[in-house]
Design a protein around this motif. Structure first.
Motif, PDB file in Angstrom:
ATOM      1  N   ALA A   1      52.978  47.901   0.371  1.00  0.00           N
ATOM      2  CA  ALA A   1      53.475  49.294   0.253  1.00  0.00           C
ATOM      3  C   ALA A   1      53.124  50.123   1.482  1.00  0.00           C
ATOM      4  CB  ALA A   1      52.953  49.950  -1.025  1.00  0.00           C
ATOM      5  N   TYR A   2      53.063  49.466   2.650  1.00  0.00           N
ATOM      6  CA  TYR A   2      52.844  50.190   3.902  1.00  0.00           C
ATOM      7  C   TYR A   2      54.163  50.752   4.435  1.00  0.00           C
ATOM      8  CZ  TYR A   2      48.243  47.900   3.954  1.00  0.00           C
ATOM      9  OH  TYR A   2      46.984  47.455   3.636  1.00  0.00           O
ATOM     10  N   VAL A   3      55.268  50.104   4.029  1.00  0.00           N
ATOM     11  CA  VAL A   3      56.603  50.624   4.351  1.00  0.00           C
ATOM     12  C   VAL A   3      57.455  50.542   3.091  1.00  0.00           C
ATOM     13  CG1 VAL A   3      56.508  49.848   6.773  1.00  0.00           C
ATOM     14  CG2 VAL A   3      57.604  48.392   5.066  1.00  0.00           C
ATOM     15  N   LYS A   4      58.504  51.359   3.055  1.00  0.00           N
ATOM     16  CA  LYS A   4      59.485  51.247   1.968  1.00  0.00           C
ATOM     17  C   LYS A   4      60.868  51.189   2.597  1.00  0.00           C
ATOM     18  CE  LYS A   4      59.715  56.263   1.349  1.00  0.00           C
ATOM     19  NZ  LYS A   4      59.498  57.401   0.460  1.00  0.00           N
ATOM     20  N   ARG A   5      61.835  50.762   1.824  1.00  0.00           N
ATOM     21  CA  ARG A   5      63.205  50.675   2.331  1.00  0.00           C
ATOM     22  C   ARG A   5      64.009  51.871   1.840  1.00  0.00           C
ATOM     23  NH1 ARG A   5      65.213  45.245   3.515  1.00  0.00           N
ATOM     24  NH2 ARG A   5      67.050  45.634   2.269  1.00  0.00           N
ATOM     25  N   ASP A   6      64.716  52.496   2.766  1.00  0.00           N
ATOM     26  CA  ASP A   6      65.581  53.617   2.425  1.00  0.00           C
ATOM     27  C   ASP A   6      66.924  53.344   3.100  1.00  0.00           C
ATOM     28  OD1 ASP A   6      66.761  56.009   1.800  1.00  0.00           O
ATOM     29  OD2 ASP A   6      65.610  57.206   3.215  1.00  0.00           O
ATOM     30  N   ALA A   7      67.959  53.133   2.285  1.00  0.00           N
ATOM     31  CA  ALA A   7      69.295  52.782   2.811  1.00  0.00           C
ATOM     32  C   ALA A   7      69.185  51.578   3.758  1.00  0.00           C
ATOM     33  CB  ALA A   7      69.935  53.960   3.514  1.00  0.00           C
ATOM     34  N   LYS A   8      68.426  50.553   3.327  1.00  0.00           N
ATOM     35  CA  LYS A   8      68.254  49.286   4.054  1.00  0.00           C
ATOM     36  C   LYS A   8      67.472  49.440   5.359  1.00  0.00           C
ATOM     37  CE  LYS A   8      72.492  47.411   2.083  1.00  0.00           C
ATOM     38  NZ  LYS A   8      73.872  47.031   2.357  1.00  0.00           N
ATOM     39  N   LYS A   9      66.808  50.581   5.528  1.00  0.00           N
ATOM     40  CA  LYS A   9      66.006  50.801   6.731  1.00  0.00           C
ATOM     41  C   LYS A   9      64.556  51.095   6.345  1.00  0.00           C
ATOM     42  CE  LYS A   9      69.918  52.231   9.491  1.00  0.00           C
ATOM     43  NZ  LYS A   9      70.614  53.287  10.204  1.00  0.00           N
TER      44      LYS A   9
END
Length: 534
Positions: free
Chosen positions: A482-490
């Motif tokens: 959970a260091y990054v998440k995906r938003d609109a495949k980014k």
């Protein structure tokens, strides 16, 4: 042999005198409950049998005892060599007495039988490179975790390559936040010659290219024009443009293309590729066959046999004019090992259509992509007729660009790589055209885009960080934590990701330094090549 499905296919090729059994991946590793590295004694790793592998080890020992000779046929890379070395220790094989390591780049009858004719000793350079990486990652992980638990949150962890991947995502987000948009305008037009309409863009004034920074500049141009008057064609440049095919896939370019064209995430791509490599049951006499070569590679090289087969196939399927006499060759990425071939079909004659009913939807899509890219790489360029036309009135100039395919070349086998035709009417210098439409549009410069999975894989590779076997796992790890998440495949960094990276920058600046991590990767490669002692 790591995989049961792979073991089954190979046993069929070798016949009844051979018994092929699978280790199902690694059987020994560093303990999870402690560092497992003796720092006082030359960083010696302390390996233990992996929990849950007891029955497998027991079975392997039993089979080895009953056999006249034991061959180790794990994957042809660092991890595979390390698995073979661990197996030889567990099974008490005399590594100096005999040659018992067999490697093959594809699981086909000829490749497997040929490999068993040429066994070799375990390559300790490869093993040392894998051990060095494993020990280094353990030292880094066990040094970092206590600091993260204390400064950020209990239970957190970080690794070498994951930290660089996270840093790239965060740096890009900071660039986006700091970005100052700038205004600019365009003048899109439509002209007409006889019944044919075509689009053009404002280019410049009095033979000089000109930007339109604001509405005032746009209005100055519009005032110069008689929109109902005639416009003259003052220049026509007709050229022939050749587009070369790209080389066959490496792991990285395969993951990027699958993400961009098939919307596959890196993990999904590698899973389907593993299945295609290990063997698909085609039924009948063929039975189970590996459809692609080994999928962890940073090389675009292909064997002479594969080249010849492709040339024959292209000649018979498409015609002589489509077969390249000197096929395109990729430039190796800095640090590329070139130990394996590119990712390609094991037989070009197994067209995607001929095996479609034997594959899952994901397997078929990826196989079609790999097959098309490989065949295209051995074909002639696509040839396009291009035309650049300058249209003028009162010193105001517009440009129209057109193109149409003259010869399909490699796109005959790889339609998704085809450029769309943009045809212009027949135009010559001195022709008169009329303006049908004039549309001033305001725009603002855009910040750099967030990383897609494909773009992040490309950035890691370009920075010399990670290797073909690590891209998918790295990207999955920073998402799982959970260091990054995906938003609109980014990818977007999370608050906890920012905190972890900030702590790493403060306490472990070397680990967050791209050049340092790239240098470590190069030194591990030198160990693998025998140029450095691990």
């Amino acid at each position: 042999m790591e995989s049961p499905s792979k073991a089954k296919t190979i046993e069929k090729y070798l016949g009844s005198n051979y018994k092929v059994v699978a280790s199902i991946g690694h059987i020994r590793d560093l303990p999870k409950s402690q560092m497992g590295v003796d720092i006082e004694h030359d960083y010696t790793p302390k390996y233990i049998n992996i929990r849950g592998k007891g029955d497998i080890i027991k079975g392997l020992k039993k089979e080895a005892k009953a056999a006249n000779h034991v061959y180790l046929a794990s994957d042809p890379d660092r991890e595979g060599e390390a698995i073979a070395w661990h197996l030889s220790n567990i099974l008490d094989l005399d590594m100096d007495a005999g040659e018992n390591r067999v490697v093959f780049n594809e699981i086909t009858k000829d490749a497997v039988k040929d490999a068993f004719k040429k066994p070799r000793k375990i390559d300790m350079n490869l093993v040392d490179a894998q051990q060095a990486r494993r020990v280094l990652d353990r030292l880094v992980g066990y040094s970092i975790s206590p600091i993260l638990w204390k400064k950020v949150k209990p239970g957190l962890s970080a690794g070498r390559v994951q930290t660089i991947a996270l840093g790239l995502v965060i740096d890009r987000e900071h660039e986006i936040q700091a970005f100052q948009p700038e205004e600019y305008w365009t003048l899109d037009t439509q002209f007409k010659k006889n019944r044919s309409k075509f689009k053009a863009d404002f280019w410049g004034l009095a033979g000089k290219k000109m930007d339109l920074p604001d509405n005032e500049a746009v209005q100055d141009i519009i005032k110069r024009l008689d929109q109902n008057g005639d416009f003259e064609i003052v220049k026509v440049e007709a050229k022939e443009r050749r587009r070369n095919p790209q080389p066959p896939f490496t792991t990285s370019t395969m993951q990027q293309a699958a993400n961009n064209q098939l919307n596959f995430r890196a993990r999904k791509t590698m899973m389907a590729a593993q299945q295609l490599y290990e063997g698909i049951n085609l039924g009948g006499k063929e039975g189970s066959v590996g459809l692609i070569t080994y999928m962890r590679t940073d090389s675009t090289r292909i064997s002479s046999i594969a080249k010849n087969d492709a040339a024959h196939f292209i000649h018979s399927e498409y015609g002589e004019e489509y077969a390249a006499s000197k096929p395109v060759q990729g430039k190796p990425q800095e640090g590329a090992q070139d130990a394996h071939e590119a990712v390609r079909p094991t037989s070009v004659y197994r067209t995607p259509a001929s095996v479609k009913d034997k594959l899952t939807n994901d397997q078929f899509k990826l196989y079609q992509l790999i097959w098309s890219r490989f065949v295209a790489s051995q074909m002639t360029p696509e040839v396009l007729d291009t035309m650049a036309v300058t249209i003028e009135q009162n010193d105001v100039q517009f440009r129209a660009n057109g193109s149409k395919t003259k010869f399909q070349g490699f796109t005959k086998a790889y339609p998704s790589a085809r450029e769309k035709d943009n045809k212009l009417p027949e135009l010559a210098v001195g022709d008169v055209v009329t303006m049908e439409q004039l549309s001033p549009d305001q725009h603002f410069t855009q910040p750099p885009a967030r990383y897609t999975e494909a773009a992040l894989v490309k950035a890691l590779e370009e920075n010399g960080v990670g290797r073909p076997s690590t891209y998918a796992a790295t990207i999955e790890t920073i998402q799982k934590r959970a260091y990054v998440k995906r938003d609109a495949k980014k990818f977007v960094p999370t608050e906890i990701g920012e905190l972890v990276q900030g702590t790493m920058d403060e306490f472990f600046p070397d680990i967050t330094n791209v050049k340092f991590t790239a240098r470590v990767e190069n030194e591990l490669d030198e160990v693998e090549e025998g140029d450095k002692i691990g």
